[in-house]
Write an enzyme that holds these catalytic residues in place. Structure first.
Site, PDB file in Angstrom:
ATOM      1  N   ASN A   1      -6.694   1.468   2.685  1.00 46.58           N
ATOM      2  CA  ASN A   1      -7.433   2.715   2.896  1.00 46.58           C
ATOM      3  C   ASN A   1      -6.978   3.800   1.916  1.00 46.58           C
ATOM      4  O   ASN A   1      -7.764   4.664   1.520  1.00 46.58           O
ATOM      5  CB  ASN A   1      -7.226   3.206   4.337  1.00 46.58           C
ATOM      6  CG  ASN A   1      -7.763   2.211   5.359  1.00 46.58           C
ATOM      7  OD1 ASN A   1      -8.597   1.367   5.036  1.00 46.58           O
ATOM      8  ND2 ASN A   1      -7.299   2.316   6.583  1.00 46.58           N
TER       9      ASN A   1
ATOM     10  N   GLU B   1      -6.264  -9.383   3.228  1.00 47.08           N
ATOM     11  CA  GLU B   1      -5.450  -8.750   4.272  1.00 47.08           C
ATOM     12  C   GLU B   1      -5.525  -9.637   5.509  1.00 47.08           C
ATOM     13  O   GLU B   1      -6.623  -9.864   6.037  1.00 47.08           O
ATOM     14  CB  GLU B   1      -5.958  -7.346   4.635  1.00 47.08           C
ATOM     15  CG  GLU B   1      -5.665  -6.287   3.599  1.00 47.08           C
ATOM     16  CD  GLU B   1      -6.039  -4.879   4.065  1.00 47.08           C
ATOM     17  OE1 GLU B   1      -5.856  -4.546   5.252  1.00 47.08           O
ATOM     18  OE2 GLU B   1      -6.534  -4.117   3.212  1.00 47.08           O
TER      19      GLU B   1
ATOM     20  N   TYR C   1      -6.854  -8.813  11.439  1.00 44.20           N
ATOM     21  CA  TYR C   1      -5.583  -8.568  12.117  1.00 44.20           C
ATOM     22  C   TYR C   1      -5.739  -9.001  13.559  1.00 44.20           C
ATOM     23  O   TYR C   1      -6.693  -8.605  14.219  1.00 44.20           O
ATOM     24  CB  TYR C   1      -5.227  -7.075  12.070  1.00 44.20           C
ATOM     25  CG  TYR C   1      -4.929  -6.582  10.666  1.00 44.20           C
ATOM     26  CD1 TYR C   1      -3.689  -6.809  10.087  1.00 44.20           C
ATOM     27  CD2 TYR C   1      -5.895  -5.896   9.929  1.00 44.20           C
ATOM     28  CE1 TYR C   1      -3.407  -6.364   8.797  1.00 44.20           C
ATOM     29  CE2 TYR C   1      -5.625  -5.447   8.639  1.00 44.20           C
ATOM     30  CZ  TYR C   1      -4.375  -5.686   8.080  1.00 44.20           C
ATOM     31  OH  TYR C   1      -4.099  -5.246   6.810  1.00 44.20           O
TER      32      TYR C   1
ATOM     33  N   ASN D   1     -12.049  -1.038  -1.197  1.00 46.75           N
ATOM     34  CA  ASN D   1     -11.418  -1.573   0.013  1.00 46.75           C
ATOM     35  C   ASN D   1     -12.257  -1.240   1.245  1.00 46.75           C
ATOM     36  O   ASN D   1     -12.623  -0.076   1.447  1.00 46.75           O
ATOM     37  CB  ASN D   1     -10.028  -0.943   0.188  1.00 46.75           C
ATOM     38  CG  ASN D   1      -9.337  -1.386   1.461  1.00 46.75           C
ATOM     39  OD1 ASN D   1      -8.926  -2.546   1.576  1.00 46.75           O
ATOM     40  ND2 ASN D   1      -9.220  -0.486   2.426  1.00 46.75           N
ATOM     41  N   GLU D   2     -12.573  -2.235   2.041  1.00 42.53           N
ATOM     42  CA  GLU D   2     -13.216  -2.060   3.357  1.00 42.53           C
ATOM     43  C   GLU D   2     -14.306  -0.984   3.337  1.00 42.53           C
ATOM     44  O   GLU D   2     -14.304  -0.065   4.169  1.00 42.53           O
ATOM     45  CB  GLU D   2     -12.154  -1.746   4.422  1.00 42.53           C
ATOM     46  CG  GLU D   2     -11.181  -2.881   4.626  1.00 42.53           C
ATOM     47  CD  GLU D   2     -10.244  -2.732   5.828  1.00 42.53           C
ATOM     48  OE1 GLU D   2     -10.209  -1.649   6.435  1.00 42.53           O
ATOM     49  OE2 GLU D   2      -9.557  -3.719   6.157  1.00 42.53           O
TER      50      GLU D   2
ATOM     51  N   GLU E   1       0.852  -1.193   0.000  1.00 41.95           N
ATOM     52  CA  GLU E   1       0.000   0.000   0.000  1.00 41.95           C
ATOM     53  C   GLU E   1       0.887   1.241   0.000  1.00 41.95           C
ATOM     54  O   GLU E   1       2.001   1.224   0.542  1.00 41.95           O
ATOM     55  CB  GLU E   1      -0.892  -0.020   1.260  1.00 41.95           C
ATOM     56  CG  GLU E   1      -1.772   1.211   1.396  1.00 41.95           C
ATOM     57  CD  GLU E   1      -2.879   1.073   2.445  1.00 41.95           C
ATOM     58  OE1 GLU E   1      -2.924   0.035   3.147  1.00 41.95           O
ATOM     59  OE2 GLU E   1      -3.698   2.007   2.549  1.00 41.95           O
TER      60      GLU E   1
HETATM   61  O1  AHR Z   1      -3.055  -2.803   6.153  1.00 42.18           O
HETATM   62  C1  AHR Z   1      -3.338  -1.638   6.862  1.00 42.18           C
HETATM   63  C2  AHR Z   1      -4.784  -1.192   6.699  1.00 42.18           C
HETATM   64  O2  AHR Z   1      -5.620  -2.124   7.328  1.00 42.18           O
HETATM   65  C3  AHR Z   1      -5.317  -1.123   5.297  1.00 42.18           C
HETATM   66  O3  AHR Z   1      -5.037   0.091   4.685  1.00 42.18           O
HETATM   67  C4  AHR Z   1      -6.787  -1.278   5.485  1.00 42.18           C
HETATM   68  O4  AHR Z   1      -7.419  -1.864   4.382  1.00 42.18           O
HETATM   69  C5  AHR Z   1      -6.910  -2.102   6.752  1.00 42.18           C
HETATM   70  O5  AHR Z   1      -7.804  -1.564   7.655  1.00 42.18           O
END
Ligand code: AHR
Length: 504
Positions: A74, A294, A246, A174-175, A29
């Protein structure tokens, strides 16, 4: 622990199917020093004539990454892809709102494609469905993939790229469920935009494959209704749905942290169920596959990032320094992905360099491997093939959030050359666990070709610039015995293991 032994049963005939090569992907990114100072650093002693750091390319190749998602994240939701093409000196500098930085646009789509070709990875491009829409979506596909004879394809040729980039895989934003996202939308609004973007992108190039946005993580209040609504609208036009997760250990509770991998497993199961619910509702014969584009451990840097001054160029953001227990979690997340490889066809470790990454660099300095590098490298190297359905019996543990979590987790992959790779984890911090693995349908002449043991007496041990080889996997001998169709091995406490079985 009362019953200390673990058992694993595998049958050559009971398979989940072949792992997709795209399962071993990563993510780049425009964030912090991932691109600038990571992939790209003109003037660095190892950089090539395009400014790509060759030391990083070497490490990416060694890591075994097959596909890289780009340019966000993001970041993409406020990005004009046109800012990153054409003569570098004419490209605009912009305020980048997602990470509060200044984007120079010195690196863009064409540089990424060149970097991909040099590194030997497949590009996966995310389009902006935050501030942009249908028009920008069809334009970027035309610029990238149309051979010639139109304004945009001829513009690519004028920029020095005669051959089309032939980008096969695209993410539709994305998201988009996240309020932090530029242009955040409701599931209905996103679904309507995504389906129209998908339609025209496929009209420009019918050979492309599309990933629609699922939830940003399974903890979102709208999960999994978001998936259901979005798929209801987009089902016929998309091929994959995205998942992101995550994991972290902010409370410093290692066993609970390890147990959190179960959330990833449950998440995958729920998304599969939701896809198949929509499939049944639509009486469709088409199956939607999962793109886990991700995933990683991310928590070390979260507080540090808040004190960084805004509007810098490539500031050091999200530079998590990983320790051994993070590597254990990453190793177990990889086992989870392998065991769902019948439906998870794309997965991207987020991210690749400097930003929550397996590879770190210093500007003008060296590059090194973080602890999480190693389980990924071995899984990418030996995880290609037919995944066997593992049946596991293991002693369990309880944590404040989870009960009956098995100490031992496993995945088994039969490669084309007939070798069987066993990925094994023992989460117990103080006990070794004897494992008895019964193998049905294999030749009687199996032997242990290799045993890689990854363990550390210190769960917090790290690899840093000045101590880059502090935590390393090692090959060990005479750790296993095979009698008939049974393999016996004692799994060291708090260890990740790779055992390769071959025939004489
Ligand atoms: O990988 C970091 C961020 O985590 C990314 O930009 C986003 O897609 C996610 O929330």
């Amino acid at each position: 622990m009362a019953d200390i032994q673990a058992k694993l049963y595998l049958d050559r005939e009971f398979t989940l199917g072949n792992t997709s090569p795209r399962l071993f992907g990563s993510f780049v990114e425009h964030l912090g020093r991932c691109v600038y100072g990571g992939l790209y650093e003109p003037g660095h002693s190892s950089s090539d004539e395009l400014g790509f750091r060759k030391d990083v390319i070497e490490l990416v190749r060694e890591l075994g990454v097959t596909i890289v998602r780009y340019p966000g994240g993001n970041f993409v939701s406020g990005y004009n892809w046109e800012d990153g093409i054409g003569p570098v000196e004419k490209r605009p500098r912009r305020l980048e709102l997602a990470w509060r930085s200044v984007e120079t646009n010195h690196f863009g789509l064409n540089e990424f494609i060149q970097w991909s070709r040099r590194t030997g990875i497949e590009p996966l491009i995310t389009i902006n469905l935050g501030t942009r829409g249908i028009d920008a979506a069809r334009s970027i596909v035309e610029y990238s993939n149309h051979p010639s004879g139109t304004y945009l394809s001829d513009l690519r040729i004028a920029h020095g790229y005669k051959e089309p980039h032939n980008i096969k895989l695209w993410c539709l934003g994305n998201e988009m469920d996240g309020p932090w996202q530029i242009g955040h939308k409701s599931a209905e609004d996103y679904g309507k935009l995504a389906v129209e973007a998908a339609k025209v992108m496929k009209w420009v190039d019918p050979s492309i494959e599309l990933v629609v946005c699922g939830s940003s993580n399974p903890y979102m209040p709208t999960f999994p209704q978001w998936e259901s609504t979005v798929l209801d609208i987009t089902y016929d036009y998309v091929d994959y749905i995205s998942l992101h997760i995550y994991l972290g250990n902010r409370e410093d509770d290692t066993m609970n942290f390890l147990a959190r991998v179960r959330d990833m497993d449950t998440y995958i199961g729920t998304v599969i169920a939701t896809c198949d619910y929509v499939k049944a509702k639509k009486k469709s014969r088409k199956t939607i596959y999962l793109s886990f584009d991700e995933w990683n451990v991310w928590f070390h840097s979260r507080d540090k990032d808040k004190v960084i001054e805004p509007w810098a160029i490539a500031p050091p953001l999200l530079e998590d320094v990983y320790n051994f227990e993070d590597a254990m979690v990453v190793g177990d997340m990889l086992i989870t992905l392998l065991n769902h490889s019948d439906r998870v066809k794309i997965a991207c470790l987020a991210q690749l360099v400097n930003v929550i990454a397996p590879i770190m660099t210093e500007n003008n300095g060296p590059a090194w491997r973080q602890t999480i590098y190693y389980p990924f490298m071995y899984t990418a190297r030996y995880g290609k093939g037919n995944v066997l359905k593992p049946v596991i019996k293991s002693p369990t543990f309880n944590t404040k959030e989870f009960s009956d979590v098995p100490f031992v987790d496993a995945s088994a992959v039969l490669s084309e050359n007939g070798e069987l790779a066993l990925f094994l984890i023992n989460k117990s911090m103080d006990s070794s666990i004897p494992l008895e693995c019964t193998l049905y349908g294999f030749n009687k002449d199996l032997y242990v070709k290799k045993h890689i043991l990854y363990s550390s007496s210190d769960p917090k041990a790290e690899n840093t610039r000045d101590n880059a080889f502090n935590v390393l996997p090692k090959e060990i001998k005479d750790s296993c015995s095979i009698t008939g169709n049974t393999l016996n091995v004692r799994l060291e406490p708090f260890s990740w293991n790779l055992i390769i079985l071959s025939s004489r």
